[in-house]
Every structure is written in structure tokens, then in C-alpha cells.
Design a protein around this motif. Structure first.
Motif, PDB file in Angstrom:
ATOM      1  N   GLU A   1     -34.734 -28.579 -43.722  1.00  0.00           N
ATOM      2  CA  GLU A   1     -34.746 -27.327 -42.875  1.00  0.00           C
ATOM      3  C   GLU A   1     -34.000 -27.990 -41.573  1.00  0.00           C
ATOM      4  OE1 GLU A   1     -35.554 -24.334 -43.680  1.00  0.00           O
ATOM      5  OE2 GLU A   1     -36.083 -25.144 -45.567  1.00  0.00           O
ATOM      6  N   ARG A   2     -33.821 -29.053 -41.353  1.00  0.00           N
ATOM      7  CA  ARG A   2     -33.065 -29.588 -40.284  1.00  0.00           C
ATOM      8  C   ARG A   2     -31.714 -29.585 -40.492  1.00  0.00           C
ATOM      9  NH1 ARG A   2     -31.142 -34.266 -38.152  1.00  0.00           N
ATOM     10  NH2 ARG A   2     -31.749 -35.471 -39.934  1.00  0.00           N
TER      11      ARG A   2
ATOM     12  N   ALA B   1     -30.336 -25.708 -47.711  1.00  0.00           N
ATOM     13  CA  ALA B   1     -31.620 -25.667 -48.346  1.00  0.00           C
ATOM     14  C   ALA B   1     -31.904 -24.602 -49.591  1.00  0.00           C
ATOM     15  CB  ALA B   1     -32.523 -25.060 -47.251  1.00  0.00           C
TER      16      ALA B   1
ATOM     17  N   LYS C   1     -30.278 -26.178 -40.420  1.00  0.00           N
ATOM     18  CA  LYS C   1     -29.955 -25.561 -39.181  1.00  0.00           C
ATOM     19  C   LYS C   1     -28.500 -26.027 -39.013  1.00  0.00           C
ATOM     20  CE  LYS C   1     -34.660 -25.093 -37.682  1.00  0.00           C
ATOM     21  NZ  LYS C   1     -35.503 -25.488 -36.633  1.00  0.00           N
TER      22      LYS C   1
ATOM     23  N   ASN D   1     -34.464 -25.904 -52.280  1.00  0.00           N
ATOM     24  CA  ASN D   1     -35.782 -24.978 -52.456  1.00  0.00           C
ATOM     25  C   ASN D   1     -35.970 -23.985 -53.347  1.00  0.00           C
ATOM     26  OD1 ASN D   1     -36.957 -26.586 -50.230  1.00  0.00           O
ATOM     27  ND2 ASN D   1     -35.780 -25.125 -48.593  1.00  0.00           N
TER      28      ASN D   1
ATOM     29  N   ARG E   1     -38.001 -34.996 -47.320  1.00  0.00           N
ATOM     30  CA  ARG E   1     -39.132 -34.058 -46.871  1.00  0.00           C
ATOM     31  C   ARG E   1     -38.517 -32.498 -46.435  1.00  0.00           C
ATOM     32  NH1 ARG E   1     -42.584 -38.113 -42.988  1.00  0.00           N
ATOM     33  NH2 ARG E   1     -43.023 -39.759 -44.522  1.00  0.00           N
ATOM     34  N   LEU E   2     -39.483 -31.725 -46.712  1.00  0.00           N
ATOM     35  CA  LEU E   2     -39.174 -30.229 -46.378  1.00  0.00           C
ATOM     36  C   LEU E   2     -38.556 -30.161 -44.867  1.00  0.00           C
ATOM     37  CD1 LEU E   2     -41.650 -28.236 -48.274  1.00  0.00           C
ATOM     38  CD2 LEU E   2     -39.413 -28.553 -49.006  1.00  0.00           C
ATOM     39  N   ASN E   3     -39.162 -30.913 -43.921  1.00  0.00           N
ATOM     40  CA  ASN E   3     -38.487 -30.861 -42.652  1.00  0.00           C
ATOM     41  C   ASN E   3     -37.285 -31.245 -42.463  1.00  0.00           C
ATOM     42  OD1 ASN E   3     -39.506 -33.337 -42.786  1.00  0.00           O
ATOM     43  ND2 ASN E   3     -40.402 -33.512 -40.732  1.00  0.00           N
ATOM     44  N   THR E   4     -36.918 -32.327 -43.350  1.00  0.00           N
ATOM     45  CA  THR E   4     -35.434 -32.808 -43.288  1.00  0.00           C
ATOM     46  C   THR E   4     -34.591 -31.822 -43.850  1.00  0.00           C
ATOM     47  OG1 THR E   4     -36.462 -35.073 -43.280  1.00  0.00           O
ATOM     48  CG2 THR E   4     -34.025 -34.647 -44.281  1.00  0.00           C
TER      49      THR E   4
END
Length: 215
Positions: free
Chosen positions: A84-85, A94, A88, A98, A79-82
Motif C-alpha cells: 500500500e505504501r 497494488a 501511494k 492484491n 507485507r500488505l502495508n508495504t
């Protein structure tokens, strides 16, 4: 009418199949960069390594799942939040997931707005060379002093930026039946083989490069 409807359905199903394949390919490439930047040897110890990088130690580490193994097989798509995490913790990863390059592989035709939107995401040093695009048909090929010079100028830029421009150039050359398509194809083949030898992609599965090369 039935024949036309069937053709539309088949076209839709084909595009859906290609899009799903692209999602799997970009997951495999992303995983390869996560392995490289994390210093992990393989997906089996990646979960623990990510925990260590995130918390500074593995004192309270408890294995949660085999998700990284599933990413390796492309049985799951992050998932996109994964993404992005992880970015970081491991900056630059990413970028590979992306990037608008994947949109180029997922669709076979582009509008003027599509092209400008995709190009606006490129590295400024590349975007500046093709900033004055007016239409997809012929504009890039005509505006570049020579296609060979343009490719040479962007070669040192970010890898997926280079591939995206190369694929757009090739698409144009095919549409126009331009002889430069052979020059562009030759560049793409050499560049993809060069990427296979790059440090940040050395953990990426060969199937990724084969898919892009044979696209």
C-alpha cells in the motif's frame, strides 16, 4: 482410517505448497510493475528511486537493505502495508499484488459464495457480463451467448480480471467435459503471450508467465 488421514494430510501439504508458490509468483509480477512505473532499471537501484519519488530528492538517502533484491528472488514476500505504501507512490501497482486472481490459483474448488465474492472484485464492465451467476457448474458457459464472444468482449479489460474469468471458464469447461475448453485454452495462451509484450509487464520475469500458462 489411517489411509484417509494420510490422504487429507497430503492434500493439505500440496495446497500449502501451491499457495506458497503463488505468493512467490505474484511477488515477482508485482516487482516487475514497480520497476516499470518507477522508471528504475533494476532492483539494485529501486530502493534509491523509491526514496527519490517519495521525498522529491536523494539528498538524505541512505541504503537500508537489499529487500528489493530479495523480492526479485521471492526470498521475501512484501507485507500488505508495504504494498500500500508503494501504491501511494506508484498508483496501480497494488492491483497486481492484491487481485483475487491469485486466490483462483491457490485453490482448486470454489463454493457459490466464493465465486460471487471473487467476481464482486472485478472491473464493472466484466462483472456486468456475468452478474447473474447462480452456481459454478455451467452457469457462465450457459449464460454467455458464446464463450468466444464473452472472451472477445472482456479482452480489453484489466489484465488480471481477464485471466481470472478465463481460468473460471476453463475450470467449468473441464468439470463439464465441455469442448469449449480448447477454445478457452487457446485464448489463454495467446492472451498470456500478449501480456508478456505489454509495457507495464516488460520487466516481469518469464517464469511468472510460464507458471500461469502451465498452471
Amino acid at each position: 482410517m489411517v489411509y484417509v488421514a494420510l490422504q487429507v494430510l497430503l492434500c493439505h501439504e500440496y495446497k500449502k505448497m501451491v499457495a506458497e508458490k503463488v505468493e512467490k509468483i505474484k511477488t515477482k509480477l508485482w516487482l516487475g510493475t514497480v520497476l516499470y512505473y518507477s522508471g528504475a532499471k533494476n532492483p539494485n537501484n529501486l530502493d534509491k528511486r523509491i526514496y527519490e519519488l517519495e521525498h522529491g530528492n536523494t539528498k538524505n538517502y541512505i541504503s537500508q537493505s537489499r529487500i528489493w533484491y530479495r523480492y526479485e528472488k521471492a526470498e521475501d514476500i512484501p507485507r500488505l502495508n508495504t504494498v500500500e505504501r508503494i501504491n501511494k507512490i506508484l498508483p496501480n501497482t497494488a492491483y497486481y499484488f492484491n487481485h483475487p486472481f491469485w486466490a483462483i490459483l491457490s485453490y482448486d474448488s470454489y463454493s457459490f459464495l466464493d465465486i460471487n465474492r471473487l467476481i464482486s472484485n472485478l472491473d464493472p464492465c466484466i462483472m456486468g457480463r456475468i452478474l447473474y451467476i447462480e452456481e459454478i457448474g455451467g452457469s457462465i458457459l450457459k449464460r454467455a451467448p458464446t464463450t468466444k464472444k464473452l472472451l472477445h468482449e472482456i479482452e480489453a479489460s484489466n489484465s488480471l480480471d481477464v485471466l481470472m474469468v478465463t481460468f473460471l471458464l476453463y475450470s467449468e469447461a473441464i468439470d463439464q467435459n465441455d469442448s469449449k475448453r480448447y477454445l478457452i485454452l487457446n485464448f489463454a495462451e495467446k492472451y498470456i503471450k500478449k501480456l508478456q509484450r505489454s509495457p507495464e509487464l516488460r520487466f516481469t520475469q518469464n517464469i511468472v508467465f510460464e507458471f500461469i500458462l502451465n498452471y
